[in-house]
Design a protein around this motif. Structure first.
Motif: not given
Length: 399
Positions: A60-64, A95-96, A204
């Motif tokens: 997913r295009s989310t921060p990590k 997803h991460h 997350d």
């Protein structure tokens, strides 16, 4: 050509243009349901093939967070490690794409590495623990340590006769945080071989803990066997007397002790699935605590666990709100498990666990103690500090 026929031809041409335009600009659709969602969504873009010829799920295009999964394993743990990694991938990491670091005191075999790498497109590193940091220190009285192990075997205490278990507990309590493969990361999600997630992890926990100012996220707290840590609490109290500058105000001392810190209730976080900010364990405060305990020999003269050491440290060196119970993560680890109580979390997470059977409600669990402590502290403030005591007072000599 008659007007009627001309109209029909023009209408057919227009229909053909509209049909071709629709096929060109609008991709074919299919019904796709997000994990835990009952609403059909637009089909995702087709995944590119992986090097192995199969299809993989894009992250997913989310921060990590700057984080890694940390797994300690032997080659003999291969099947159980596969189960843990496959579960993490299916329930969360697909997803991460968080990386993995696997550590062992023995070199991993090519077969071990091959079978783990095929499970995930995420980076995965296999590290060797230096022998001089792993083996029993020379200063340990082996005759005394062996007598303890023999006694624990007779009393059928789990891992009581194992030197390797003690080496692991000592290493995972302190030296692991400085391993060269971990230094580039801030957060570690520790997972033991054999752990299986029973619900999709929809939030997350690494990123949430970081953004919330937390340091430790535990999934279960349980009581340690009192025969394995005879003097651990007394040495912890001596440390608090000797190094008061490292103690946090509004800490969690009342969670792990009774009678204003005079007694240890044996509660400790389950280390099988634990999320931690490694900067805390690299800090001067924790280093002082670990080094102090390491000089006492209790990892070998008793059977101190890394779970107990980490719990005691977090309880006295951190503010209580820097520690968080991750109660929405469902998992199974041997005899230990938790299943989310919230019906929404259980349903949306597609949980495979039964809500009626939860270890976290059992007599061995310390979850009620934790929640009662946090509730009372929120209402009335932290309990008073324990009375001052002389250094060395009350030390038990173990076995």
């Amino acid at each position: 050509m008659s007007p009627t026929r001309n109209f029909i031809v023009r209408l057919a041409a227009l229909a053909a243009v509209l049909f071709l335009g629709f096929r060109y600009f609008v991709p074919p659709s299919s019904t796709y349901r997000c994990p835990g969602s009952a609403s059909p969504l637009q089909a995702p873009v087709h995944n590119p093939p992986s090097p192995h010829g199969s299809f993989v799920t894009p992250p997913r295009s989310t921060p990590k967070a700057n984080a890694t999964f940390l797994i300690f394993a032997y080659n003999a743990d291969l099947e159980r490690t596969i189960r843990a990694v496959r579960s993490l991938e299916d329930r969360f990491n697909m997803h991460h794409r968080y990386p993995y670091v696997l550590l062992s005191p023995e070199p991993f075999t090519p077969e071990f590495k091959r079978r783990l790498r095929v499970l995930t497109p995420s980076p995965i590193e296999f590290g060797l623990i230096p022998q001089d940091e792993w083996i029993q220190p020379e200063g340990i009285d082996e005759a005394r340590a062996q007598a303890v192990r023999e006694r624990m075997v007779k009393e059928k205490i789990m891992y009581g006769g194992s030197v390797e278990w003690r080496n692991k507990a000592r290493y995972m309590s302190g030296k692991v945080w400085a391993h060269e493969m971990l230094t580039k990361y801030k957060w570690a999600w520790r997972v033991e071989p054999g752990v299986g997630l029973t619900c999709d992890v929809l939030v997350d926990p690494l990123l949430w803990l970081e953004k919330s100012g937390k340091v430790v996220g535990f999934t279960l707290a349980m009581k340690e066997d009192e025969k394995t840590a005879d003097s651990l609490w007394d040495y912890t109290k001596d440390f608090m007397t000797r190094y008061p500058q490292h103690l946090a105000t509004d800490n969690s001392l009342a969670f792990i002790s009774d009678r204003r810190g005079q007694e240890y209730n044996l509660c400790s976080y389950l280390s099988g699935i634990l999320v931690t900010d490694m900067d805390f364990f690299r800090s001067p405060a924790y280093s002082a605590f670990y080094n102090y305990l390491n000089t006492k020999g209790g990892f070998y003269y008793e059977r101190w666990s890394d779970a107990s050491v980490l719990t005691l440290a977090a309880s006295v060196l951190l503010k209580r709100k820097q520690v968080h119970l991750l109660e929405d993560i469902g998992f199974q680890y041997g005899a230990y498990s938790r299943c989310p109580k919230s019906a929404d979390v259980w349903e949306n997470g597609r949980c495979a666990c039964g809500q009626s059977t939860r270890f976290n409600d059992g007599s061995e669990s310390c979850e009620k103690i934790w929640k009662d402590f946090m509730s009372l502290a929120d209402r009335f403030g932290p309990p008073p500090a324990p009375p001052a005591r002389a250094e060395g007072q009350g030390i038990l000599k173990g076995f």
